[in-house]
Design a protein around this motif. Structure first.
Motif, PDB file in Angstrom:
ATOM      1  N   CYS A 222       0.857  -1.188   0.000  1.00  0.00           N
ATOM      2  CA  CYS A 222       0.000   0.000   0.000  1.00  0.00           C
ATOM      3  C   CYS A 222       0.887   1.229   0.000  1.00  0.00           C
ATOM      4  CB  CYS A 222      -0.918   0.015   1.214  1.00  0.00           C
ATOM      5  SG  CYS A 222      -1.927   1.512   1.312  1.00  0.00           S
ATOM      6  N   LYS A 223       0.645   2.123  -0.958  1.00  0.00           N
ATOM      7  CA  LYS A 223       1.461   3.337  -1.083  1.00  0.00           C
ATOM      8  C   LYS A 223       0.647   4.603  -0.825  1.00  0.00           C
ATOM      9  CE  LYS A 223       2.734   1.675  -5.093  1.00  0.00           C
ATOM     10  NZ  LYS A 223       3.355   1.502  -6.427  1.00  0.00           N
ATOM     11  N   SER A 224      -0.456   4.439  -0.080  1.00  0.00           N
ATOM     12  CA  SER A 224      -1.271   5.580   0.354  1.00  0.00           C
ATOM     13  C   SER A 224      -1.321   5.552   1.881  1.00  0.00           C
ATOM     14  CB  SER A 224      -2.684   5.504  -0.236  1.00  0.00           C
ATOM     15  OG  SER A 224      -2.663   5.545  -1.640  1.00  0.00           O
TER      16      SER A 224
ATOM     17  N   SER B  28      -4.382   4.777   5.013  1.00  0.00           N
ATOM     18  CA  SER B  28      -5.636   4.341   4.395  1.00  0.00           C
ATOM     19  C   SER B  28      -6.304   3.242   5.220  1.00  0.00           C
ATOM     20  CB  SER B  28      -5.373   3.812   2.976  1.00  0.00           C
ATOM     21  OG  SER B  28      -4.843   4.823   2.148  1.00  0.00           O
TER      22      SER B  28
ATOM     23  N   GLY C 130     -10.556   2.932  -0.884  1.00  0.00           N
ATOM     24  CA  GLY C 130     -10.757   4.364  -1.044  1.00  0.00           C
ATOM     25  C   GLY C 130     -12.064   4.830  -0.427  1.00  0.00           C
TER      26      GLY C 130
ATOM     27  N   VAL D 297      -7.197   4.038  -3.317  1.00  0.00           N
ATOM     28  CA  VAL D 297      -5.958   3.811  -2.577  1.00  0.00           C
ATOM     29  C   VAL D 297      -4.961   3.138  -3.511  1.00  0.00           C
ATOM     30  CG1 VAL D 297      -4.914   2.545  -0.651  1.00  0.00           C
ATOM     31  CG2 VAL D 297      -7.119   3.694  -0.353  1.00  0.00           C
ATOM     32  N   ASP D 298      -3.711   3.551  -3.440  1.00  0.00           N
ATOM     33  CA  ASP D 298      -2.671   3.049  -4.338  1.00  0.00           C
ATOM     34  C   ASP D 298      -2.064   1.759  -3.792  1.00  0.00           C
ATOM     35  OD1 ASP D 298      -0.726   2.714  -6.231  1.00  0.00           O
ATOM     36  OD2 ASP D 298       0.444   4.488  -5.696  1.00  0.00           O
TER      37      ASP D 298
END
Length: 297
Positions: A50-52, A55, A118, A284-285
């Motif tokens: 996960c790069k957000s 989240s 998200g 979400v990334d």
């Protein structure tokens, strides 16, 4: 109870998860997987990243169902509804299975997880705003969802801690302005609706001004929606309606955004519904990185 104390995955029938997984996989690979020949069936290990930062994780049952359909195993490091770390990259899960199968399920699974997380993240942010203001009503989503993806989006609202509102047209009777226009009046629309839904369904009426709201309450509506009211007009109308009809639920809707939400809080408003929970909601990334082959038997 919150999503942190309930296993919300239990609300989704197993056959539904299988159906969705097969549908998404069939859409993404209708005929040939040409790239599959490059990787073969060697067992690999892939890490979900996960790069957000910060989240809320949501959609795990759908993500797992995609890979289960392909004979892969998913091991979660975080659980559904948890807030992921504030680091720039957070390891969230590990996927093990044949290389071509891991890569086959990668995009459908990530698409679902990104959208679901998200929505849950936005819901949690809105809920935090309500808690900070000590507002005791309920935040809710709407039917403004992506065609074919409503179940995932409604489920994500639950994980984020807000109400789904009605899932579809059979969940509750919602009489909007077009229903009233076609029926002739609010009172007639409520009578007609009650004659077919009986006592087991609530009736909600969308009202554009105070007079319509009062007519709906007199006609026997269970919920009166004050639609597109300014915050000031909303507070005055809600107070007056609650004084006259204390058992009627008051819902505020229309034009409510994350930035303006706090202006609509009132002790006389029971529900605030927001289309922005699904419309224009950031994803979400996530990414899935194959990190090596597993030892062969």
């Amino acid at each position: 109870m919150t999503s942190q104390t309930l296993d919300l995955s239990q609300v989704i029938p197993p056959q539904t998860l299988v159906h969705l997984a097969r549908e998404w996989l069939a859409e993404d690979t209708p005929n040939f997987d040409f790239a599959g020949v490059c990787v073969g069936s060697q067992e690999v290990r892939a890490t979900l990243l996960c790069k957000s930062p910060g989240s809320v994780l949501a959609g795990c049952p759908f993500f797992s169902a995609v890979f289960m359909e392909l004979g892969c195993i998913v091991e979660w490091i975080y659980t559904e509804g948890q807030t992921l770390g504030m680091e720039s990259v957070t390891q969230t899960a590990v996927v093990r299975g044949p290389a071509r199968c891991v890569l086959l399920g990668e995009r459908p699974a990530l698409n679902c997880l990104a959208r679901s997380s998200g929505i849950a993240t936005r819901c949690r942010q809105l809920l935090d705003t309500a808690k900070t203001a000590c507002w005791e009503g309920q935040l809710s989503g709407t039917r403004k969802t992506t065609p074919g993806f409503r179940l995932v989006e409604k489920y994500s609202m639950l994980v984020g801690g807000v109400s789904m509102h009605r899932h579809d047209l059979s969940g509750m009777v919602m009489l909007k302005d077009n229903h009233v226009w076609a029926s002739g009046s609010i009172a007639q629309a409520v009578r007609d609706a009650r004659s077919v839904c009986g006592f087991s369904s609530k009736i909600e009426v969308e009202c554009g001004n105070y007079e319509e709201a009062r007519e709906a309450a007199i006609a026997g509506a269970d919920i009166v929606m004050l639609d597109n009211f300014t915050p000031q007009a909303l507070h005055m109308a809600a107070l007056s309606l609650k004084q006259q009809f204390p058992s009627v639920l008051i819902e505020a809707s229309g034009g409510v955004t994350p930035l303006s939400l706090s202006q609509f809080f009132s002790p006389h408003v029971d529900i605030i519904s927001l289309g922005c929970i699904t419309q224009g909601c950031p994803t979400v990334d996530f990414s899935l990185k194959v990190q090596g082959k597993l030892p062969s038997n």
